[in-house]
Scaffold this motif. Structure first.
Motif, PDB file in Angstrom:
ATOM      1  N   ARG A 151       0.862  -1.173   0.000  1.00 48.60           N
ATOM      2  CA  ARG A 151       0.000   0.000   0.000  1.00 48.60           C
ATOM      3  C   ARG A 151       0.902   1.227   0.000  1.00 48.60           C
ATOM      4  N   ARG A 152       0.550   2.213  -0.795  1.00 45.58           N
ATOM      5  CA  ARG A 152       1.422   3.374  -0.934  1.00 45.58           C
ATOM      6  C   ARG A 152       0.954   4.552  -0.093  1.00 45.58           C
ATOM      7  N   ARG A 153       1.948   5.235   0.486  1.00 45.56           N
ATOM      8  CA  ARG A 153       1.713   6.456   1.246  1.00 45.56           C
ATOM      9  C   ARG A 153       2.535   7.588   0.641  1.00 45.56           C
ATOM     10  N   TYR A 154       1.987   8.785   0.670  1.00 43.12           N
ATOM     11  CA  TYR A 154       2.689   9.946   0.143  1.00 43.12           C
ATOM     12  C   TYR A 154       2.470  11.142   1.065  1.00 43.12           C
ATOM     13  N   ASP A 155       3.366  12.112   0.958  1.00 40.08           N
ATOM     14  CA  ASP A 155       3.173  13.405   1.599  1.00 40.08           C
ATOM     15  C   ASP A 155       3.434  14.462   0.539  1.00 40.08           C
ATOM     16  N   VAL A 156       2.384  15.187   0.167  1.00 41.46           N
ATOM     17  CA  VAL A 156       2.495  16.143  -0.941  1.00 41.46           C
ATOM     18  C   VAL A 156       2.859  17.547  -0.474  1.00 41.46           C
ATOM     19  N   ALA A 157       3.040  17.737   0.830  1.00 40.79           N
ATOM     20  CA  ALA A 157       3.403  19.072   1.319  1.00 40.79           C
ATOM     21  C   ALA A 157       4.742  19.529   0.757  1.00 40.79           C
ATOM     22  N   TYR A 158       5.628  18.580   0.445  1.00 39.32           N
ATOM     23  CA  TYR A 158       6.948  18.929  -0.079  1.00 39.32           C
ATOM     24  C   TYR A 158       6.877  19.539  -1.473  1.00 39.32           C
ATOM     25  N   GLY A 159       5.745  19.377  -2.159  1.00 39.98           N
ATOM     26  CA  GLY A 159       5.605  19.917  -3.509  1.00 39.98           C
ATOM     27  C   GLY A 159       5.065  21.330  -3.544  1.00 39.98           C
ATOM     28  N   ILE A 160       4.729  21.890  -2.383  1.00 36.97           N
ATOM     29  CA  ILE A 160       4.186  23.246  -2.333  1.00 36.97           C
ATOM     30  C   ILE A 160       5.330  24.244  -2.242  1.00 36.97           C
ATOM     31  N   ARG A 161       5.472  25.064  -3.273  1.00 37.32           N
ATOM     32  CA  ARG A 161       6.583  26.014  -3.350  1.00 37.32           C
ATOM     33  C   ARG A 161       6.124  27.461  -3.434  1.00 37.32           C
ATOM     34  N   ARG A 162       4.859  27.665  -3.776  1.00 36.55           N
ATOM     35  CA  ARG A 162       4.340  29.025  -3.949  1.00 36.55           C
ATOM     36  C   ARG A 162       2.990  29.149  -3.250  1.00 36.55           C
ATOM     37  N   ALA A 163       2.569  30.391  -3.047  1.00 35.34           N
ATOM     38  CA  ALA A 163       1.262  30.628  -2.437  1.00 35.34           C
ATOM     39  C   ALA A 163       0.142  30.049  -3.291  1.00 35.34           C
ATOM     40  N   ASP A 164       0.318  30.094  -4.614  1.00 32.43           N
ATOM     41  CA  ASP A 164      -0.698  29.539  -5.500  1.00 32.43           C
ATOM     42  C   ASP A 164      -0.810  28.020  -5.331  1.00 32.43           C
ATOM     43  N   ASP A 165       0.331  27.350  -5.103  1.00 28.01           N
ATOM     44  CA  ASP A 165       0.301  25.908  -4.857  1.00 28.01           C
ATOM     45  C   ASP A 165      -0.490  25.606  -3.590  1.00 28.01           C
ATOM     46  N   LEU A 166      -0.260  26.401  -2.578  1.00 30.44           N
ATOM     47  CA  LEU A 166      -0.965  26.225  -1.308  1.00 30.44           C
ATOM     48  C   LEU A 166      -2.470  26.387  -1.506  1.00 30.44           C
ATOM     49  N   ALA A 167      -2.860  27.409  -2.234  1.00 33.38           N
ATOM     50  CA  ALA A 167      -4.278  27.646  -2.491  1.00 33.38           C
ATOM     51  C   ALA A 167      -4.899  26.492  -3.273  1.00 33.38           C
ATOM     52  N   ALA A 168      -4.159  25.958  -4.233  1.00 34.76           N
ATOM     53  CA  ALA A 168      -4.663  24.838  -5.033  1.00 34.76           C
ATOM     54  C   ALA A 168      -4.835  23.581  -4.179  1.00 34.76           C
ATOM     55  N   ALA A 169      -3.887  23.349  -3.278  1.00 31.88           N
ATOM     56  CA  ALA A 169      -3.973  22.181  -2.400  1.00 31.88           C
ATOM     57  C   ALA A 169      -5.161  22.287  -1.455  1.00 31.88           C
ATOM     58  N   VAL A 170      -5.366  23.470  -0.898  1.00 34.87           N
ATOM     59  CA  VAL A 170      -6.499  23.684   0.015  1.00 34.87           C
ATOM     60  C   VAL A 170      -7.820  23.517  -0.734  1.00 34.87           C
ATOM     61  N   ALA A 171      -7.904  24.066  -1.935  1.00 37.07           N
ATOM     62  CA  ALA A 171      -9.123  23.949  -2.730  1.00 37.07           C
ATOM     63  C   ALA A 171      -9.418  22.491  -3.066  1.00 37.07           C
ATOM     64  N   PHE A 172      -8.377  21.745  -3.416  1.00 39.22           N
ATOM     65  CA  PHE A 172      -8.546  20.334  -3.755  1.00 39.22           C
ATOM     66  C   PHE A 172      -9.018  19.557  -2.532  1.00 39.22           C
TER      67      PHE A 172
END
Length: 208
Positions: A44-65
């Motif tokens: 079973r696979r586990r991931y942490d996508v927080a490491y891919g957030i580099r900009r404020a826009d990335d953060l907003a996209a992650a929260v929206a998703f």
């Protein structure tokens, strides 16, 4: 299973960390020897996508998703950039990459799978979320342009006419991993310049 056929943003998933997880029980005997038993037949696979957030826009996209999935409620597609195709990472998927079955003259449905082999040992992983437009199929090494269809929500290849007895059915494809958020809370930190960050956004593979 509550599932949205939408993929997590590629720009963020490209920087994610994670991979396969196994569950093994190890019992140490009085003699110092070990007995090991596999609790899970499949990884079973586990991931942490927080490491891919580099900009404020990335953060907003992650929260929206996250909000659109209602936290952990709905599953979704995730591209694992370390393992997303039937071929080697440096190659383009070909119709002969993976053996998905052998014809018997009756069966018309075949599940996409990917084999992981090392030495004499191997493990077959069912692929349930192939990427539309990437699947290629061959019978006895000859690619089939027509006569079959693919369900991109299950990974099931269906032939209009059952392949002949003994015929090797192979396929090549790209695929996503079915996952869900493994938290109902996003801990967002805002600095003085209003640039945000999230310590962790865990994802967990969904297994049926």
């Amino acid at each position: 299973m509550a599932f949205h056929q939408v993929r997590f943003p590629d720009d963020i998933s490209r920087g994610a960390r994670g991979g396969p997880e196994r569950r093994t029980q190890i019992v140490e005997l009085a003699s110092g020897d070990e007995e090991r038993n596999a609790s899970w037949a499949n990884s079973r696979r586990r991931y942490d996508v927080a490491y891919g957030i580099r900009r404020a826009d990335d953060l907003a996209a992650a929260v929206a998703f996250f909000e659109a999935r209602n936290g952990r409620l709905y599953g979704f597609r995730f591209k694992d950039w370390a393992d997303y195709k039937s071929s080697a990472p440096s190659q383009t998927p070909a119709a002969t990459d993976q053996v998905i079955g052998t014809g018997d003259g009756t069966t018309t449905d075949f599940q996409l799978v990917k084999a992981y082999a090392s030495g004499a040992q191997s493990w077959n992983r069912a692929i349930t979320k192939p990427v539309a437009g990437t699947v290629r199929v061959a019978i006895d090494g000859t690619e089939q342009a027509t006569g079959w269809s693919i369900d991109t929500t299950t990974g099931l290849v269906t032939f209009a006419t059952a392949p002949a007895n003994g015929a090797a059915i192979t396929a090549g494809f790209e695929f996503d991993v079915p996952v869900r958020f493994d938290t109902d809370t996003l801990d967002v930190t805002l600095d003085i310049e209003r640039l945000g960050s999230i310590t962790s956004i865990p994802l967990l593979e969904i297994r049926r």
